[in-house]
Design a protein around this motif. Structure first.
Motif, PDB file in Angstrom:
ATOM      1  N   UNK A   1       5.622  16.442   3.509  1.00  0.00           N
ATOM      2  CA  UNK A   1       4.383  16.658   4.258  1.00  0.00           C
ATOM      3  C   UNK A   1       3.199  15.981   3.570  1.00  0.00           C
ATOM      4  N   UNK A   2       3.122  16.091   2.244  1.00  0.00           N
ATOM      5  CA  UNK A   2       2.017  15.467   1.524  1.00  0.00           C
ATOM      6  C   UNK A   2       2.092  13.944   1.612  1.00  0.00           C
ATOM      7  N   UNK A   3       3.296  13.398   1.552  1.00  0.00           N
ATOM      8  CA  UNK A   3       3.447  11.948   1.659  1.00  0.00           C
ATOM      9  C   UNK A   3       2.938  11.456   3.012  1.00  0.00           C
ATOM     10  N   UNK A   4       3.280  12.164   4.095  1.00  0.00           N
ATOM     11  CA  UNK A   4       2.777  11.788   5.410  1.00  0.00           C
ATOM     12  C   UNK A   4       1.285  11.986   5.532  1.00  0.00           C
ATOM     13  N   UNK A   5       0.785  13.044   4.915  1.00  0.00           N
ATOM     14  CA  UNK A   5      -0.641  13.346   4.989  1.00  0.00           C
ATOM     15  C   UNK A   5      -1.463  12.242   4.324  1.00  0.00           C
ATOM     16  N   UNK A   6      -1.087  11.866   3.122  1.00  0.00           N
ATOM     17  CA  UNK A   6      -1.872  10.885   2.378  1.00  0.00           C
ATOM     18  C   UNK A   6      -1.497   9.443   2.722  1.00  0.00           C
TER      19      UNK A   6
ATOM     20  N   UNK B   1       0.322   7.983   5.553  1.00  0.00           N
ATOM     21  CA  UNK B   1       0.810   7.565   6.870  1.00  0.00           C
ATOM     22  C   UNK B   1       0.294   6.194   7.288  1.00  0.00           C
ATOM     23  N   UNK B   2      -0.854   5.745   6.739  1.00  0.00           N
ATOM     24  CA  UNK B   2      -1.419   4.451   7.124  1.00  0.00           C
ATOM     25  C   UNK B   2      -1.269   3.386   6.038  1.00  0.00           C
TER      26      UNK B   2
ATOM     27  N   UNK C   1       2.510   0.702  11.799  1.00  0.00           N
ATOM     28  CA  UNK C   1       1.144   0.456  11.322  1.00  0.00           C
ATOM     29  C   UNK C   1       0.153   1.381  12.024  1.00  0.00           C
ATOM     30  N   UNK C   2      -1.068   1.358  11.568  1.00  0.00           N
ATOM     31  CA  UNK C   2      -2.117   2.165  12.200  1.00  0.00           C
ATOM     32  C   UNK C   2      -2.194   1.840  13.683  1.00  0.00           C
TER      33      UNK C   2
ATOM     34  N   UNK D   1      -9.775   6.683   5.356  1.00  0.00           N
ATOM     35  CA  UNK D   1      -8.738   6.063   4.539  1.00  0.00           C
ATOM     36  C   UNK D   1      -9.342   4.843   3.854  1.00  0.00           C
ATOM     37  N   UNK D   2      -8.934   4.597   2.642  1.00  0.00           N
ATOM     38  CA  UNK D   2      -9.334   3.389   1.931  1.00  0.00           C
ATOM     39  C   UNK D   2      -8.068   2.602   1.611  1.00  0.00           C
ATOM     40  N   UNK D   3      -7.966   1.429   2.190  1.00  0.00           N
ATOM     41  CA  UNK D   3      -6.769   0.588   2.042  1.00  0.00           C
ATOM     42  C   UNK D   3      -5.502   1.351   2.425  1.00  0.00           C
ATOM     43  N   UNK D   4      -5.629   2.164   3.469  1.00  0.00           N
ATOM     44  CA  UNK D   4      -4.491   2.908   3.990  1.00  0.00           C
ATOM     45  C   UNK D   4      -4.310   4.287   3.409  1.00  0.00           C
ATOM     46  N   UNK D   5      -4.831   4.560   2.220  1.00  0.00           N
ATOM     47  CA  UNK D   5      -4.658   5.861   1.572  1.00  0.00           C
ATOM     48  C   UNK D   5      -5.735   6.825   2.063  1.00  0.00           C
ATOM     49  N   UNK D   6      -5.314   8.020   2.485  1.00  0.00           N
ATOM     50  CA  UNK D   6      -6.282   9.014   2.928  1.00  0.00           C
ATOM     51  C   UNK D   6      -7.176   9.421   1.768  1.00  0.00           C
TER      52      UNK D   6
END
Length: 615
Positions: A194-199, A201-202, A224-225, A288-293
């Protein structure tokens, strides 16, 4: 007793700060990071930055050839990447030195903007869930360098040793944590997934997860986003973006606004809330910054007036703070905020020009937000002021509709004043707008900028009373005794009494008063209590100018016609007090203690009189 001379050391002695690692970890957990769950975000961030550095070394490598693999089976949590890796010297320099980051090393300094993290303390977050961090890494910069193992412990100690090449055949890094018993909430396989998807996903690099049950890794970010995908039609794109907004934000948007700022590499969506929100309440946005939440509560990305939308954005050039849970306030962020605000204005303009149904639904829910914007934005004022709803003597209507009926628009300074005069003004044909709500009075006064043929003026009590018809001389003389007793009874409230005729006939009396007049009378009361002295003279002068309230009795009302004919002094006084109390209640303003007491007393006195008469 003579003390020996201290040894001479004019230059002093260089010493090294001693760091209590356990105390530092406690500081991180209570003041820097919002939750222990951020350990996985920090590990993912380090892996992404390592992959970014690897791509800079091997720019010809096919997209997707390097990735991140997560593993969690309940006993360990492992994060493995195909990134640039570390040599033994790197391990000593970066993993064992708090605050030192490989992203700041000279050889990659010119590329630091490509990295999410810049502060070199993220690995310490792992001590929030584990007592030991085990790292095995092999450098891609030095292909013939051996693999190296680093074990860091929460007491501040660490060990480093080199390993055979077979321990890590390919460049990259593996970080393994053995969770503490009290960290199960954050390290169970389902929670890690769940945390991996939360942070993540993009994230732009492939990330897979394995729970140790023997299956193949499951993709954390398989697509992708949504704004980076291709769609067959513009309608399909709009529906997909709206569905994504509903999924991540939890509501069905009234409309979805696509955001695109190429200068800072920002893309995303703004979802218009379907319901009104309290004025000034700012919703957090997913950034998100560079994909990371980075944050789900980043309210600094938009100006305060834009509380009618929630955003999901991904940006390249925004700087995170040290905790990587909010944005660093700098010129870039200010420019992004201004550009996004301009995008929201453009959306409002398009709705006003081409989609009146959408505009009506938007204004119905968010007219207060638009009013706050129109006060400071002339373009929005010109576009939307005629469409904004206001409370008027014709009911809730737009200024455009109201101005068609009333060439002169009167506006009150308070809600209380509007409620006092609304019924009477409507019957007299006056067009009055309630200016007591936030922004309303200022906006109504700007109506002539849009409709030059319409004039706007503040409602003055004299304006209203001028539209009340006087009674004939005989009626005035017949009521003179009653009016005198009424003025005497209400003198304690600084209230005059007059007899007029006005519609509707069902209204027995109108209390004309204002907040400013009451304030002036309060000063006057203070002057009476200050006998003598300079202060008393000054307040006495103010008292002479203090305006009085006015109770206007309606001769058309049957109850008033009966009251003014009363000969009994006490009953006349009581009836006047009752009429004043009823008019004060209809004004809906807060009652003073003396007025509440008067209402109760006059009611009981009238009831007692009625009972005596029946007997």
């Amino acid at each position: 007793m003579t003390l020996p001379d201290a040894p001479s050391n004019p230059a002093g002695t260089d010493r090294t700060f001693q760091v209590d690692l356990r105390g530092l970890v406690d500081l991180l957990s209570h003041h820097l990071y919002s939750s222990p769950r951020v350990y996985l975000r920090e590990l993912l961030q380090n892996a992404v930055d390592a992959l970014t550095a690897r791509h800079s070394l091997e720019p010809a490598a096919p997209a997707g050839s390097f990735g991140i693999r997560l593993y969690a089976d309940g006993s360990v949590v492992r994060v493995e990447d195909d990134g640039v890796g570390l040599t033994e010297a790197d391990v000593h320099a970066f993993l064992a030195t708090i605050g030192r980051s490989s992203k700041r090393a000279e050889q990659v300094a010119e590329q630091r903007g490509d990295f999410i993290g810049q502060f070199g303390i993220g690995l310490l977050s792992c001590f929030l869930v584990a007592d030991e961090i085990h790292v095995v890494s092999r450098s891609a910069r030095t292909p013939d360098a051996p693999a190296v193992e680093w074990r860091g412990r929460g007491d501040g100690s660490y060990t480093v040793r080199t390993l055979r090449a077979s321990a890590r055949p390919r460049p990259g890094t593996t970080v393994t944590l053995t969770p503490r018993a009290d960290a199960g909430e954050w390290t169970r396989p389902a929670q890690v997934w769940a945390l991996a998807g939360h942070f993540g996903s993009l994230l732009r690099h492939p990330v897979t997860f394995d729970d140790g049950t023997g299956g193949t890794g499951v993709a954390v970010n398989p697509e992708p986003a949504p704004w980076a995908r291709a769609y067959p039609t513009p309608g399909a794109r709009s529906r997909a973006l709206a569905a994504y907004g509903e999924e991540v934000l939890g509501f069905t948007p009234l409309d979805t606004i696509e955001l695109d700022l190429p200068a800072v590499g920002l893309k995303g969506i703004a979802c218009v809330l379907p319901q009104a929100v309290p004025a000034g309440r700012r919703h957090g946005h997913r950034v998100h910054v560079k994909g990371m939440l980075l944050s789900e509560q980043a309210d600094e990305i938009l100006p305060e007036w834009a509380f009618f939308v929630r955003c999901v954005v991904d940006a390249e050039s925004l700087r995170p703070t040290a905790s990587r849970e909010s944005l660093y306030e700098d010129d870039t962020l200010a420019a992004v905020r201004d550009a996004l605000a301009e995008g929201l204005r453009a959306w409002i303009a398009r709705a006003a020009a081409s989609d009146p149904d959408l505009l009506a639904r938007f204004l119905h829910a968010h007219h207060l937000a638009v009013k706050s914007l129109a006060v400071h934005d002339d373009e929005i004022l010109r576009m939307l002021l005629p469409w904004l709803p206001f409370e008027t003597t014709d009911g809730h209507t737009t200024l455009d509709e109201f101005a068609r009926t009333h060439r002169t628009v009167l506006v009150t300074s308070s809600v209380e004043e509007f409620r006092q005069v609304a019924a009477i003004a409507s019957a007299a044909g006056l067009g009055v707008v309630n200016g007591g709500y936030t922004y309303d009075r200022e906006l109504v006064h700007r109506l002539p900028e849009i409709r030059p043929q319409t004039s706007v003026a503040d409602l003055d009590p004299a304006t209203l009373t001028a539209h009340l018809d006087p009674v004939d001389r005989e009626t005035e003389l017949a009521a003179a005794a009653y009016l005198a007793r009424a003025r005497e009874a209400l003198a304690v409230f600084d209230c005059d009494v007059a007899l007029r005729t006005f519609q509707p006939a069902s209204a027995p009396a109108l209390l004309v008063d204002s907040r400013e007049a009451r304030h002036e009378r309060t000063r006057s009361q203070l002057a009476r209590e200050q006998e003598g002295g300079l202060w008393g003279d000054i307040l006495g002068a103010l008292r002479q100018e203090a305006p009085r309230a006015q109770l206007i009795l309606n001769q058309l009302n049957p109850l008033v016609r009966t009251a003014v004919a009363i000969d009994e002094p006490e009953l006349a006084r009581t009836s006047a007090e009752a009429l004043y109390g009823q008019a004060a209640l209809l004004s809906r303003r807060p009652l003073r203690p003396a007025e509440s007491s008067l209402i109760n007393r006059s009611f009981l006195d009238l009831l007692a009189h009625a009972l005596r008469k029946d007997n």
